[in-house]
Scaffold this active site. Structure first.
Site, PDB file in Angstrom:
ATOM      1  N   ARG A  13       0.352   6.139   0.684  1.00  0.00           N
ATOM      2  CA  ARG A  13       0.993   7.043   1.655  1.00  0.00           C
ATOM      3  C   ARG A  13       1.941   8.024   0.959  1.00  0.00           C
ATOM      4  O   ARG A  13       2.661   8.751   1.613  1.00  0.00           O
ATOM      5  CB  ARG A  13       1.791   6.246   2.681  1.00  0.00           C
ATOM      6  CG  ARG A  13       1.132   4.975   3.163  1.00  0.00           C
ATOM      7  CD  ARG A  13       0.087   5.208   4.217  1.00  0.00           C
ATOM      8  NE  ARG A  13      -0.452   3.918   4.630  1.00  0.00           N
ATOM      9  CZ  ARG A  13      -1.694   3.507   4.394  1.00  0.00           C
ATOM     10  NH1 ARG A  13      -2.527   4.290   3.730  1.00  0.00           N
ATOM     11  NH2 ARG A  13      -2.106   2.327   4.814  1.00  0.00           N
ATOM     12  N   PRO A  49       0.788  -1.231   0.000  1.00  0.00           N
ATOM     13  CA  PRO A  49       0.000   0.000   0.000  1.00  0.00           C
ATOM     14  C   PRO A  49       0.823   1.285   0.000  1.00  0.00           C
ATOM     15  O   PRO A  49       0.299   2.366   0.277  1.00  0.00           O
ATOM     16  CB  PRO A  49      -0.788  -0.119   1.315  1.00  0.00           C
ATOM     17  CG  PRO A  49       0.147  -0.854   2.221  1.00  0.00           C
ATOM     18  CD  PRO A  49       0.873  -1.836   1.335  1.00  0.00           C
ATOM     19  N   GLU A  50       2.115   1.190  -0.333  1.00  0.00           N
ATOM     20  CA  GLU A  50       2.986   2.356  -0.229  1.00  0.00           C
ATOM     21  C   GLU A  50       2.452   3.571  -0.975  1.00  0.00           C
ATOM     22  O   GLU A  50       2.519   4.702  -0.473  1.00  0.00           O
ATOM     23  CB  GLU A  50       4.392   2.007  -0.757  1.00  0.00           C
ATOM     24  CG  GLU A  50       5.234   1.182   0.199  1.00  0.00           C
ATOM     25  CD  GLU A  50       5.096  -0.311  -0.008  1.00  0.00           C
ATOM     26  OE1 GLU A  50       6.014  -1.054   0.371  1.00  0.00           O
ATOM     27  OE2 GLU A  50       4.051  -0.747  -0.545  1.00  0.00           O
ATOM     28  N   VAL A  51       1.930   3.364  -2.201  1.00  0.00           N
ATOM     29  CA  VAL A  51       1.494   4.527  -2.983  1.00  0.00           C
ATOM     30  C   VAL A  51       0.385   5.302  -2.273  1.00  0.00           C
ATOM     31  O   VAL A  51       0.230   6.509  -2.495  1.00  0.00           O
ATOM     32  CB  VAL A  51       1.028   4.116  -4.394  1.00  0.00           C
ATOM     33  CG1 VAL A  51       2.206   3.657  -5.234  1.00  0.00           C
ATOM     34  CG2 VAL A  51      -0.063   3.058  -4.340  1.00  0.00           C
ATOM     35  N   LEU A 106       4.448   6.897  -0.891  1.00  0.00           N
ATOM     36  CA  LEU A 106       5.721   6.194  -0.912  1.00  0.00           C
ATOM     37  C   LEU A 106       5.833   5.340  -2.175  1.00  0.00           C
ATOM     38  O   LEU A 106       4.850   5.145  -2.891  1.00  0.00           O
ATOM     39  CB  LEU A 106       5.850   5.305   0.328  1.00  0.00           C
ATOM     40  CG  LEU A 106       5.934   6.033   1.675  1.00  0.00           C
ATOM     41  CD1 LEU A 106       5.611   5.093   2.822  1.00  0.00           C
ATOM     42  CD2 LEU A 106       7.322   6.649   1.855  1.00  0.00           C
TER      43      LEU A 106
END
Length: 271
Positions: free
Chosen positions: A149, A145-147, A151
């Protein structure tokens, strides 16, 4: 005396390394990354260890990077210039530290098995992908799920692509959606789904299967597999690609939204 951040146990023919921050969902902070690196180096040097099993304490395998620690570093970037520059260097160093841990596990001369006891998210899913084999309980879920945030999951991209191919990798990395253990097994992200009560014993059984192979033959096989699937970016380049977005206003606002439990500012039709 506080508990070690990574537990190390020998159960022939394997060493069992356990992420031990269950109160923080085994999130990867600097201390845990150092402890994991030391544990894998110990296993590599131990002649009685033929395989390394990686698992997590509690009900979660690993929730990924410790976002609270990252947020603290990013907040200090707002400090006076000299201190801010030092924190910027720390952000780069943190990314490189994790990239080196991934590379250590991936290139370890001894086979590795991820025994995924619960959710494996972001950097935690990255740990699964750098292991040679992966078993998971039915309740496990996997995602990047980085994108969401602000990231970028740069360090795990080459490892994820090797396992699942570009179509699913794009889905996981661009949407941030989670997949369950059954889907992860169907698509090649993991090898097997195992009842929770049998997870460690099944991993040990796989370690015994591996130990039937000659130590040098296994090490040479791993080296050749790495050479045949060599990633395009160096460790340093991957770390820099991961760290750069952390220094942006977008990432800092994404983290604030996450901790304040509100939609990120770029979310369309936010709840």
């Amino acid at each position: 005396m506080s508990e070690p951040l990574a537990l190390y146990e020998t159960r022939a023919p394997a060493a069992i390394v356990t992420l031990n921050r269950p109160d923080r969902r085994n999130a990867l902070n600097r201390g845990l990354i150092d402890a994991l690196a030391a544990a894998f180096q110990r296993a590599a040097a131990d002649g009685s260890v033929r395989c390394v099993i990686l698992t997590g304490a509690g009900s979660v395998f690993c929730a990924g990077m410790d976002l609270a620690e990252l947020a603290e570093s990013l907040e200090r970037l707002q400090a006076p210039a000299e201190r801010g520059a030092a924190e910027k260097d720390a952000v780069w160093d943190d990314a490189l530290q994790l990239a080196r841990l991934y590379d250590l596990i991936y290139t370890l001369p001894k086979p590795t098995i991820a025994a995924v006891n619960g959710a494996a998210v972001a950097g935690g899913a990255g740990l699964v992908t750098v292991c040679d084999l992966a078993l998971a309980v039915p309740e496990a879920r996997f995602g990047y799920p980085e994108v969401r945030r602000g990231l970028v999951a740069a360090m795990v991209m080459p490892h994820l692509l090797r396992h699942v191919g570009e179509r699913l990798a794009r889905f996981l990395l661009l949407t941030g959606e989670m997949v369950d253990a059954a889907e992860a097994c169907r698509t090649g992200l993991i090898n097997e789904v195992v009842p929770a009560g049998d997870l460690l014993e099944r991993a040990l059984a796989r370690a015994r299967d591996i130990a039937e192979g000659g130590p040098n033959a296994l090490a040479n096989t791993k080296e050749l597999l790495q050479r045949f699937s060599r990633q395009a970016l160096s460790i340093e380049e991957a770390a820099r690609a991961s760290a750069a977005p952390r220094l942006t206003a977008e990432c800092q606002e994404g983290l604030r939204a996450f901790f304040e439990k509100r939609p990120a500012p770029w979310k369309v039709g936010g709840e």
